[in-house]
Design a protein around this motif. Structure first.
Motif, PDB file in Angstrom:
ATOM      1  N   GLU A  52       0.837  -1.203   0.000  1.00 51.74           N
ATOM      2  CA  GLU A  52       0.000   0.000   0.000  1.00 51.74           C
ATOM      3  C   GLU A  52       0.871   1.252   0.000  1.00 51.74           C
ATOM      4  N   ALA A  88      -6.247  -2.273   1.162  1.00 49.21           N
ATOM      5  CA  ALA A  88      -4.881  -1.777   0.975  1.00 49.21           C
ATOM      6  C   ALA A  88      -4.334  -2.192  -0.387  1.00 49.21           C
ATOM      7  N   LYS A  91      -5.461  -0.650  -3.930  1.00 51.85           N
ATOM      8  CA  LYS A  91      -4.854   0.603  -4.411  1.00 51.85           C
ATOM      9  C   LYS A  91      -3.756   0.363  -5.450  1.00 51.85           C
TER      10      LYS A  91
END
Length: 187
Positions: A52, A88, A91
């Motif tokens: 992330e 997470a 992304k």
């Protein structure tokens, strides 16, 4: 044996990026700066925080002409499943490479043979396909994308400014050093 300034070894693997599967080879890492970012496993604990962090800084890496390749010994199918289920990991817009045979992990010397997982290894590769930075962390120690960005900028600076080196904690725009006989003992 150090991997610094050695050429990456040949490989071919399946990868996941932006909802698609495709093949990645060592040739894809040449012609531009690349970061190969090994991590132990999908669906774990420290790994999603690192990935992330890279995702949050991906635009800055791209602005430097750097492509990111995250690699674990999971399959590209597992990468997709993790991407679809983790906020997470969702992304991530960079390439997630599957290495279920461990070939790439062994090529970079990060395979933990007795468990079949990769160490937390980070490798910065120049456009000629040569490794310029190697960092390997213990499994419980996460990495920092901002520090990696700083190191990439330093490696790019040194590559484009022969005869200059970047001192400790160097940041873009700061003074560099020009090693010479006159500088010996003066630092």
């Amino acid at each position: 044996m150090s991997l610094i300034n050695t050429e990456i070894k040949p490989f071919k693997a399946s990868a996941f990026k932006n909802g698609k599967f495709f093949d990645v080879t060592d040739a894809d890492l040449k012609g531009k700066w690349s970061v190969v970012f090994f991590y132990p496993a999908d669906f774990t604990f420290v790994c999603p925080t690192e990935l992330e962090d890279l995702a949050d800084n991906y635009a800055e890496f791209q602005g430097l002409g750097v492509e990111i390749y995250s690699v674990s010994t999971d399959t590209h199918f597992a990468h997709k499943a993790w991407h679809d289920t983790s906020d997470a990991v969702k992304k991530i817009q960079y390439t997630m490479v599957g290495d279920p045979t461990g070939t790439i992990s062994r090529n970079f010397g990060v395979m933990i043979e007795d468990v079949g997982l990769a160490d937390r290894g980070t490798f910065v590769i120049d456009p000629e396909g040569k490794i310029q930075i190697v960092e390997i962390n213990a499994g419980g120690v996460g990495r920092d994308a901002k520090e990696l960005l700083r190191k990439v900028k330093a490696a790019q600076y040194v590559a484009s400014h022969p005869g200059e080196v970047c001192p400790a904690k160097w940041k873009e725009g700061e003074k560099t050093l020009a090693p010479s006989l006159d500088l010996v003992g003066k630092i």
